[in-house]
Design an enzyme around this catalytic site. Structure first.
Site, mmCIF file in Angstrom:
data_model
loop_
_atom_site.group_PDB
_atom_site.id
_atom_site.type_symbol
_atom_site.label_atom_id
_atom_site.label_comp_id
_atom_site.label_asym_id
_atom_site.label_seq_id
_atom_site.Cartn_x
_atom_site.Cartn_y
_atom_site.Cartn_z
ATOM 1 N N HIS A 1 -8.667 23.594 -26.794
ATOM 2 C CA HIS A 1 -7.299 23.244 -26.378
ATOM 3 C C HIS A 1 -7.211 21.762 -26.071
ATOM 4 C CE1 HIS A 1 -3.258 24.099 -25.010
ATOM 5 N NE2 HIS A 1 -3.488 23.498 -23.861
ATOM 6 N N HIS B 1 -4.370 18.265 -26.247
ATOM 7 C CA HIS B 1 -3.173 17.498 -26.585
ATOM 8 C C HIS B 1 -3.661 16.062 -26.742
ATOM 9 C CE1 HIS B 1 -1.054 21.052 -25.260
ATOM 10 N NE2 HIS B 1 -1.438 20.888 -24.018
ATOM 11 N N GLN C 1 -2.246 12.742 -25.149
ATOM 12 C CA GLN C 1 -2.294 12.530 -23.701
ATOM 13 C C GLN C 1 -3.509 11.722 -23.262
ATOM 14 O OE1 GLN C 1 -1.644 16.317 -21.711
ATOM 15 N NE2 GLN C 1 0.254 16.674 -22.838
ATOM 16 N N ARG D 1 4.487 16.264 -15.488
ATOM 17 C CA ARG D 1 5.148 16.466 -16.771
ATOM 18 C C ARG D 1 6.186 15.380 -17.039
ATOM 19 N NH1 ARG D 1 8.486 21.882 -18.487
ATOM 20 N NH2 ARG D 1 9.909 21.034 -16.929
ATOM 21 N N TYR E 1 2.300 19.419 -30.395
ATOM 22 C CA TYR E 1 3.743 19.600 -30.218
ATOM 23 C C TYR E 1 4.556 18.316 -30.279
ATOM 24 C CZ TYR E 1 2.819 18.802 -25.151
ATOM 25 O OH TYR E 1 2.430 18.306 -23.929
ATOM 26 N N HIS F 1 0.348 28.872 -23.938
ATOM 27 C CA HIS F 1 0.157 28.650 -22.503
ATOM 28 C C HIS F 1 0.698 29.868 -21.747
ATOM 29 C CE1 HIS F 1 0.693 24.189 -23.620
ATOM 30 N NE2 HIS F 1 -0.520 24.253 -23.112
ATOM 31 N N HIS G 1 -5.123 29.004 -20.057
ATOM 32 C CA HIS G 1 -5.109 29.007 -18.588
ATOM 33 C C HIS G 1 -5.141 30.432 -18.023
ATOM 34 C CE1 HIS G 1 -4.425 24.764 -18.977
ATOM 35 N NE2 HIS G 1 -3.210 24.923 -19.438
ATOM 36 N N ASP H 1 -7.679 19.896 -22.919
ATOM 37 C CA ASP H 1 -6.268 19.924 -22.561
ATOM 38 C C ASP H 1 -5.645 18.530 -22.501
ATOM 39 O OD1 ASP H 1 -3.762 20.654 -21.705
ATOM 40 O OD2 ASP H 1 -4.414 21.870 -20.018
#
Length: 457
Positions: free
Chosen positions: A55, A57, A60, A81, A120, A237, A274, A325
């Protein structure tokens, strides 16, 4: 046909000495034990299967450390967020590729050889699709190709801004900060088609789908897009935050994991990311489903999510894997260490992940995450014939590995190595890390620094 030789290597049935792996077309063609090194062999001391990061992203990684300043009120996942939304606001495709490449270099240096990219960031800064709908997916594929990491691409379906305000109410509309993520069902079908094309030149890429969460995709949405997985992995998620559970209960009358198990057909294709906040009944049903729990201990700690009930879940036969993540810190050993330490702190016990079959905590963690991660990403791992030649070699001269052998090497690497420990990495049979450094580290880091300087200007 190339050959790698290890003085000791961890095979599916345990440690062996004098292991030679014959490599053809990026896969392990033969495994021999108890053999001497031969002229022309690439040699190393301690061989392990490459680990799976289920997992990520990737974008980030560029904001790592930027969300550690307290605001005027209490900080939480939800305030983090908002920082993330502001960070992505200016990012273009070149930026996304540069940041992903930096993340993937760090993953390979840490011993991760395949990544599940929960992707995404689809559209331009105004929220409009690019001329090529899969432009951003193509940049993820380019970063994977240039660094050598194995890729399981998981395009994300994201349609709504959150749960409705009460039972039976329609979902909340998206916020402006979510505009780059959004798709309707038809647009997502086109995105999936183009994403498959975008990764077509990667020889062992896997494509699945990822409904973002029950906040962003309704059960009807999930049922509609599920055929687009074409038998590949399905990630979502679920139950990361207490607030998410409370809002799901208010809107649907059920908890997120309960709802997925009851209505979404969760099975071995699925990975619930998670799943931190479950009842005992949900936990038992999840374990029995054959799906994988995707655990991201560093990010879960960074965001204050809570602690997954590992001991009970594993005791019920549940499958787990680890992911990086938010990529705030990329370290396979640190993810495994924190996974265990969180259990020790909450349970006031030691060696929680260890089992009668694997009394070494490090060995138990690695074996569990190899199995769960391989299943979750559609790419079985391990030093076995037919598998991708994804292999890491630990540094026998690292102080944390001194005067140790076999399982004690694993415990030393995970629990006692301040940093380093991974000496070499082969991905699909090609060495991409030597002496602890990725072969393209300097060029990738220079591009990453220039990208962040532009984004900060």
């Amino acid at each position: 046909m190339a050959r790698l030789w290890f003085r000791s290597a961890l095979l599916p049935d345990g440690w062996a000495e004098g292991v030679a792996l014959a490599i053809a077309d990026g896969r392990i063609a033969a495994v021999a034990r108890g053999v001497p090194a031969a002229a022309g062999d690439e040699r190393a001391e301690i061989g392990l299967p490459g680990l799976t990061n289920l997992h990520s992203h990737a974008f980030q990684r560029g904001m790592a450390g930027l969300a550690e300043t307290r605001g005027p009120g209490p900080d939480s996942f939800w305030t983090w967020r908002e920082v993330m939304y502001r960070f992505v606001d200016r990012m273009d495709p070149d930026d996304a590729e540069a940041i992903a490449a930096q993340a993937y270099v760090e993953m390979l240096e840490a011993g991760f050889t395949r990544v599940g990219e929960f992707h995404y960031l689809h559209h331009d800064p105004a929220g409009a699709p690019y001329a090529d709908r899969a432009e951003m997916a193509a940049r993820i594929a380019a970063a994977a190709q240039s660094t050598g990491i194995g890729l399981t691409l998981l395009p994300v379906f994201y349609a709504h801004g959150g749960f409705g305000p009460g039972r039976g109410a329609p979902p909340a509309p998206p916020s402006p900060g979510q505009r780059r993520f959004l798709s309707d069902r038809d647009g997502f079908a086109a995105l999936m088609r183009d994403s498959r094309r975008a990764v077509a030149e990667l020889p062992d890429a896997v494509v699945g789908i990822a409904p973002h969460s029950l906040r962003a995709a309704t059960l009807d949405d999930i049922a509609a897009i599920l055929p687009l997985a074409e038998g590949g992995p399905v990630h979502i998620h679920a139950a990361e935050q207490v607030r998410e559970v409370e809002e799901c209960l208010a809107a649907t009358g059920a908890r997120p994991v309960e709802l997925l198990l009851d209505r979404a057909g969760v099975d071995r294709r699925w990975c619930l990311i998670h799943a931190t906040h479950m009842t005992a009944a949900e936990r038992r049903r999840f374990a029995a489903s054959g799906a994988v729990a995707g655990l991201c201990p560093i990010t879960e700690a960074n965001l204050g999510d809570g602690v997954f009930p590992l001991a009970a879940f594993a005791g019920e036969g549940g499958l787990v894997g680890i992911g990086s993540d938010s990529n705030v810190l990329i370290s396979a050993a640190a993810e495994l260490r924190l996974l265990e330490y969180a259990q020790r702190l909450t349970g006031q016990a030691r060696a929680v992940a260890a089992t009668p079959a694997h009394p070494s905590t490090g060995r138990a963690l690695i074996e569990a995450c190899l199995a769960g991660g391989g299943q979750a990403l559609g790419a079985p791992g391990g030093l076995a014939v037919g598998h991708s030649a994804d292999i890491i070699a630990l540094d026998p001269d690292h102080p944390a590995l001194a005067a140790r052998s076999r399982d004690a090497w694993l415990d030393g690497w995970i629990f006692a190595a301040r940093e380093g420990g991974v000496e070499q990495v082969w991905r699909a049979g090609r060495r991409v890390v030597a002496d602890g450094r990725h072969v393209a580290r300097e060029a990738v880091a220079a591009r990453f620094r220039a990208t962040l300087a532009r984004l900060a200007a």
